[in-house]
Design a protein around this motif. Structure first.
Motif, PDB file in Angstrom:
ATOM      1  N   MET A  79       0.861  -1.177   0.000  1.00 55.73           N
ATOM      2  CA  MET A  79       0.000   0.000   0.000  1.00 55.73           C
ATOM      3  C   MET A  79       0.906   1.239   0.000  1.00 55.73           C
ATOM      4  O   MET A  79       1.867   1.294   0.764  1.00 55.73           O
ATOM      5  N   THR A  80       0.575   2.207  -0.868  1.00 54.57           N
ATOM      6  CA  THR A  80       1.385   3.425  -0.937  1.00 54.57           C
ATOM      7  C   THR A  80       0.693   4.538  -0.158  1.00 54.57           C
ATOM      8  O   THR A  80      -0.477   4.823  -0.371  1.00 54.57           O
ATOM      9  N   LEU A  81       1.444   5.133   0.785  1.00 52.11           N
ATOM     10  CA  LEU A  81       0.916   6.239   1.593  1.00 52.11           C
ATOM     11  C   LEU A  81       1.623   7.511   1.127  1.00 52.11           C
ATOM     12  O   LEU A  81       2.844   7.524   0.978  1.00 52.11           O
ATOM     13  N   LYS A  82       0.831   8.569   0.889  1.00 51.91           N
ATOM     14  CA  LYS A  82       1.432   9.804   0.362  1.00 51.91           C
ATOM     15  C   LYS A  82       1.078  11.026   1.201  1.00 51.91           C
ATOM     16  O   LYS A  82      -0.016  11.104   1.754  1.00 51.91           O
ATOM     17  N   ASP A  83       2.001  11.964   1.280  1.00 49.53           N
ATOM     18  CA  ASP A  83       1.706  13.299   1.792  1.00 49.53           C
ATOM     19  C   ASP A  83       2.669  14.283   1.123  1.00 49.53           C
ATOM     20  O   ASP A  83       3.345  13.900   0.151  1.00 49.53           O
ATOM     21  N   GLU A  84       2.762  15.515   1.658  1.00 50.04           N
ATOM     22  CA  GLU A  84       3.586  16.521   0.980  1.00 50.04           C
ATOM     23  C   GLU A  84       5.075  16.200   1.006  1.00 50.04           C
ATOM     24  O   GLU A  84       5.858  16.830   0.302  1.00 50.04           O
ATOM     25  N   PHE A  85       5.499  15.209   1.826  1.00 41.93           N
ATOM     26  CA  PHE A  85       6.921  14.865   1.911  1.00 41.93           C
ATOM     27  C   PHE A  85       7.305  13.682   1.029  1.00 41.93           C
ATOM     28  O   PHE A  85       8.443  13.225   1.072  1.00 41.93           O
ATOM     29  N   GLY A  86       6.327  13.157   0.277  1.00 38.53           N
ATOM     30  CA  GLY A  86       6.639  12.041  -0.607  1.00 38.53           C
ATOM     31  C   GLY A  86       5.779  10.836  -0.305  1.00 38.53           C
ATOM     32  O   GLY A  86       4.640  10.979   0.141  1.00 38.53           O
ATOM     33  N   GLU A  87       6.331   9.654  -0.545  1.00 35.55           N
ATOM     34  CA  GLU A  87       5.529   8.449  -0.320  1.00 35.55           C
ATOM     35  C   GLU A  87       6.321   7.357   0.389  1.00 35.55           C
ATOM     36  O   GLU A  87       7.538   7.248   0.281  1.00 35.55           O
ATOM     37  N   VAL A  88       5.561   6.551   1.146  1.00 36.55           N
ATOM     38  CA  VAL A  88       6.093   5.375   1.831  1.00 36.55           C
ATOM     39  C   VAL A  88       5.245   4.199   1.371  1.00 36.55           C
ATOM     40  O   VAL A  88       4.024   4.303   1.318  1.00 36.55           O
ATOM     41  N   VAL A  89       5.906   3.095   1.021  1.00 32.18           N
ATOM     42  CA  VAL A  89       5.166   1.884   0.675  1.00 32.18           C
ATOM     43  C   VAL A  89       5.310   0.909   1.839  1.00 32.18           C
ATOM     44  O   VAL A  89       6.423   0.690   2.342  1.00 32.18           O
ATOM     45  N   ILE A  90       4.182   0.380   2.299  1.00 27.97           N
ATOM     46  CA  ILE A  90       4.240  -0.619   3.372  1.00 27.97           C
ATOM     47  C   ILE A  90       3.506  -1.893   2.949  1.00 27.97           C
ATOM     48  O   ILE A  90       2.605  -1.873   2.100  1.00 27.97           O
ATOM     49  N   SER A  91       3.912  -3.003   3.532  1.00 29.19           N
ATOM     50  CA  SER A  91       3.203  -4.274   3.398  1.00 29.19           C
ATOM     51  C   SER A  91       3.510  -5.037   4.680  1.00 29.19           C
ATOM     52  O   SER A  91       4.387  -4.608   5.445  1.00 29.19           O
ATOM     53  N   ALA A  92       2.800  -6.129   4.937  1.00 34.18           N
ATOM     54  CA  ALA A  92       3.057  -6.838   6.201  1.00 34.18           C
ATOM     55  C   ALA A  92       2.669  -8.301   6.117  1.00 34.18           C
ATOM     56  O   ALA A  92       1.750  -8.677   5.386  1.00 34.18           O
ATOM     57  N   ILE A  93       3.406  -9.113   6.887  1.00 35.04           N
ATOM     58  CA  ILE A  93       3.118 -10.549   7.006  1.00 35.04           C
ATOM     59  C   ILE A  93       3.101 -10.949   8.480  1.00 35.04           C
ATOM     60  O   ILE A  93       3.669 -10.275   9.335  1.00 35.04           O
ATOM     61  N   GLN A  94       2.443 -12.081   8.725  1.00 36.16           N
ATOM     62  CA  GLN A  94       2.332 -12.623  10.085  1.00 36.16           C
ATOM     63  C   GLN A  94       3.613 -13.341  10.497  1.00 36.16           C
ATOM     64  O   GLN A  94       4.236 -13.999   9.675  1.00 36.16           O
ATOM     65  N   THR A  95       4.020 -13.208  11.759  1.00 32.27           N
ATOM     66  CA  THR A  95       5.029 -14.131  12.302  1.00 32.27           C
ATOM     67  C   THR A  95       4.459 -14.777  13.568  1.00 32.27           C
ATOM     68  O   THR A  95       3.232 -14.925  13.665  1.00 32.27           O
ATOM     69  N   TYR A  96       5.304 -15.158  14.523  1.00 27.62           N
ATOM     70  CA  TYR A  96       4.837 -15.933  15.690  1.00 27.62           C
ATOM     71  C   TYR A  96       3.802 -15.157  16.531  1.00 27.62           C
ATOM     72  O   TYR A  96       3.854 -13.941  16.644  1.00 27.62           O
ATOM     73  N   GLY A  97       2.861 -15.908  17.111  1.00 29.87           N
ATOM     74  CA  GLY A  97       1.805 -15.301  17.926  1.00 29.87           C
ATOM     75  C   GLY A  97       0.996 -14.342  17.078  1.00 29.87           C
ATOM     76  O   GLY A  97       0.612 -14.660  15.960  1.00 29.87           O
ATOM     77  N   GLU A  98       0.712 -13.169  17.624  1.00 33.70           N
ATOM     78  CA  GLU A  98      -0.005 -12.149  16.847  1.00 33.70           C
ATOM     79  C   GLU A  98       0.949 -11.054  16.385  1.00 33.70           C
ATOM     80  O   GLU A  98       0.526  -9.951  16.038  1.00 33.70           O
ATOM     81  N   THR A  99       2.232 -11.360  16.407  1.00 32.68           N
ATOM     82  CA  THR A  99       3.254 -10.394  15.990  1.00 32.68           C
ATOM     83  C   THR A  99       3.305 -10.354  14.461  1.00 32.68           C
ATOM     84  O   THR A  99       3.061 -11.367  13.810  1.00 32.68           O
ATOM     85  N   ILE A 100       3.616  -9.184  13.917  1.00 33.75           N
ATOM     86  CA  ILE A 100       3.734  -9.090  12.458  1.00 33.75           C
ATOM     87  C   ILE A 100       5.074  -8.452  12.065  1.00 33.75           C
ATOM     88  O   ILE A 100       5.698  -7.737  12.849  1.00 33.75           O
ATOM     89  N   HIS A 101       5.498  -8.778  10.831  1.00 35.22           N
ATOM     90  CA  HIS A 101       6.608  -8.053  10.216  1.00 35.22           C
ATOM     91  C   HIS A 101       6.026  -7.106   9.181  1.00 35.22           C
ATOM     92  O   HIS A 101       5.302  -7.535   8.282  1.00 35.22           O
ATOM     93  N   LYS A 102       6.328  -5.828   9.344  1.00 34.69           N
ATOM     94  CA  LYS A 102       5.915  -4.836   8.361  1.00 34.69           C
ATOM     95  C   LYS A 102       7.140  -4.515   7.521  1.00 34.69           C
ATOM     96  O   LYS A 102       8.242  -4.359   8.067  1.00 34.69           O
ATOM     97  N   PHE A 103       6.981  -4.460   6.201  1.00 33.33           N
ATOM     98  CA  PHE A 103       8.071  -4.024   5.329  1.00 33.33           C
ATOM     99  C   PHE A 103       7.848  -2.551   5.018  1.00 33.33           C
ATOM    100  O   PHE A 103       6.757  -2.168   4.574  1.00 33.33           O
ATOM    101  N   VAL A 104       8.857  -1.737   5.255  1.00 34.21           N
ATOM    102  CA  VAL A 104       8.720  -0.287   5.075  1.00 34.21           C
ATOM    103  C   VAL A 104       9.725   0.194   4.034  1.00 34.21           C
ATOM    104  O   VAL A 104      10.939   0.025   4.209  1.00 34.21           O
TER     105      VAL A 104
END
Ligand code: FE2
Length: 377
Positions: A126-151
């Motif tokens: 997902m691409t997030l945008k504002d006046e400073f540019g853009e950040v793309v994030i995505s995420a996957i599940q790991t152990y328990g309810e913890t997640i890894h987000k890719f930034v």
């Protein structure tokens, strides 16, 4: 002959890396009261507030404070409404790490490569945008309810990411020399360690760096097993613990009983001057595990010559271990919330790339004394 940790790491660099990581981007902790947690991490741990999201920025669901010290970024987040999923998470787990975010060059590719290999998706790119540019994030599940987000933030110049506004601490914060995340440890259920090691190997392209069995990590009463995986460049290391059979309840079982699932046990943070860092933390009221004075009697015989004054280490209760490559100094805080779950490790590496195996027994006996006090041994 056994290979050194650096030799194991060198072997991992050669492996084809389908998930190149630039490091840890941030760690997000769900907390009951983000405003007060942010104060704790500023006043006690010396983090500066750098960004904020909440009602004032148009977010009616959640409040987050982004806290930074050198390369280390923590985000503390609370919910503003009773039906927010964060509150269900808090009711079950208490305060705890929800997101281990990894800094990548391509968040879409990271998501594709890992989900193709079996990762459970939590967030499609997902691409997030504002006046400073853009950040793309995505995420996957790991152990328990913890997640890894890719930034992916190469096209962004703002304070944290779109949705957040730059903000500063409202008082003079004194940093304590914390530099970056050295490693981040997960506790998983009995019999699950190898499954999660395989997940990091197969799905994320990590390699096995070290193995500790219950003979390495046991006291008279309790035991645990641990394996350490690392990504290719060694910037991201995840030890995974599981309980092992002992006469009494393992600290890993105690953690899982109170967290009600697998989860992050500790965040190890690097410093160049552990004596200064720990001295400051103690002055500011942070509590640490205590080992008996006898630990220091034959310290130099065990670890060889060190630069630090043993009397000072003893006063601060800092532990030392050595391996073929050098030595390290380390100390564990007590849990930083009411449940006996997440805590911090402070570590200073003087060549050694291992994890303080020589201290496991003393540390686990210290934890057992805490368990005894809690009635959970
Ligand atoms: Fe550790």
């Amino acid at each position: 002959m056994e290979r050194t940790v650096s030799e194991n790491q060198d072997k991992l660099v050669d492996a084809a890396d389908f998930l190149p990581l630039l490091g840890t981007d941030h760690i997000e902790i769900y907390v009951g009261n983000a405003k007060q947690s942010a104060y704790f991490y500023q006043a006690a741990f010396g983090f500066n507030v750098v960004a904020y999201a909440g009602l004032e920025t148009g977010n009616k669901q959640q409040t987050s404070y982004v806290l930074q010290q050198e390369k280390l970024r923590l985000v503390v987040t609370s919910a503003l409404t009773p039906d927010d999923p964060i509150n269900r998470h808090l009711a079950k787990h208490g305060d705890g790490v929800k997101v281990l975010a990894l800094w990548v060059d391509d968040a879409a590719k990271s998501w594709r490569e890992t989900t193709q290999r079996g990762a459970v998706s939590v967030q499609e790119p997902m691409t997030l945008k504002d006046e400073f540019g853009e950040v793309v994030i995505s995420a996957i599940q790991t152990y328990g309810e913890t997640i890894h987000k890719f930034v992916e933030r190469k096209n962004y110049s703002g304070a944290f990411m779109p949705g957040f506004k730059a903000r500063s601490s409202t008082f003079d914060v004194k940093p304590i020399g914390l530099q970056y995340i050295d490693h981040c440890v997960g506790n998983v259920e009995l019999g699950k360690m190898d499954d999660w090691i395989k997940f990091y190997e197969d799905v994320m392209g990590f390699g096995l760096l070290l193995t500790f069995d219950d003979k390495d990590i046991s006291t008279e009463y309790t035991a645990l097993m641990s394996k350490v995986v690392s990504n290719g460049n060694g910037y991201v290391k995840f030890p995974i613990n599981e309980p092992a059979k002992g006469k009494k309840k393992s600290q890993i079982e105690e953690y899982i009983d109170f967290y009600h699932s697998a989860g992050v046990q500790h965040i190890a943070v690097a410093t160049k001057d552990i004596i200064y860092t720990v001295g400051e933390l103690r002055r500011r009221g942070v509590e640490f595990l205590e080992v008996p004075g006898s630990y220091y009697e034959d310290l130099i015989d065990r670890v060889g010559e060190i630069k630090e004054d043993v009397a000072v280490l003893k006063k601060l209760n800092i532990l030392v271990d050595s391996d073929e490559e050098g030595y390290l100094l380390q100390i564990f805080t007590k849990p930083v919330q009411d449940r006996p779950t997440m805590f911090f490790e402070i570590i200073q590496r003087e060549g050694a790339q291992s994890f303080g195996k020589g201290n496991f027994k003393a540390l686990f006996e210290a934890i057992e004394r805490e368990q005894e006090n809690r009635g959970t041994l």
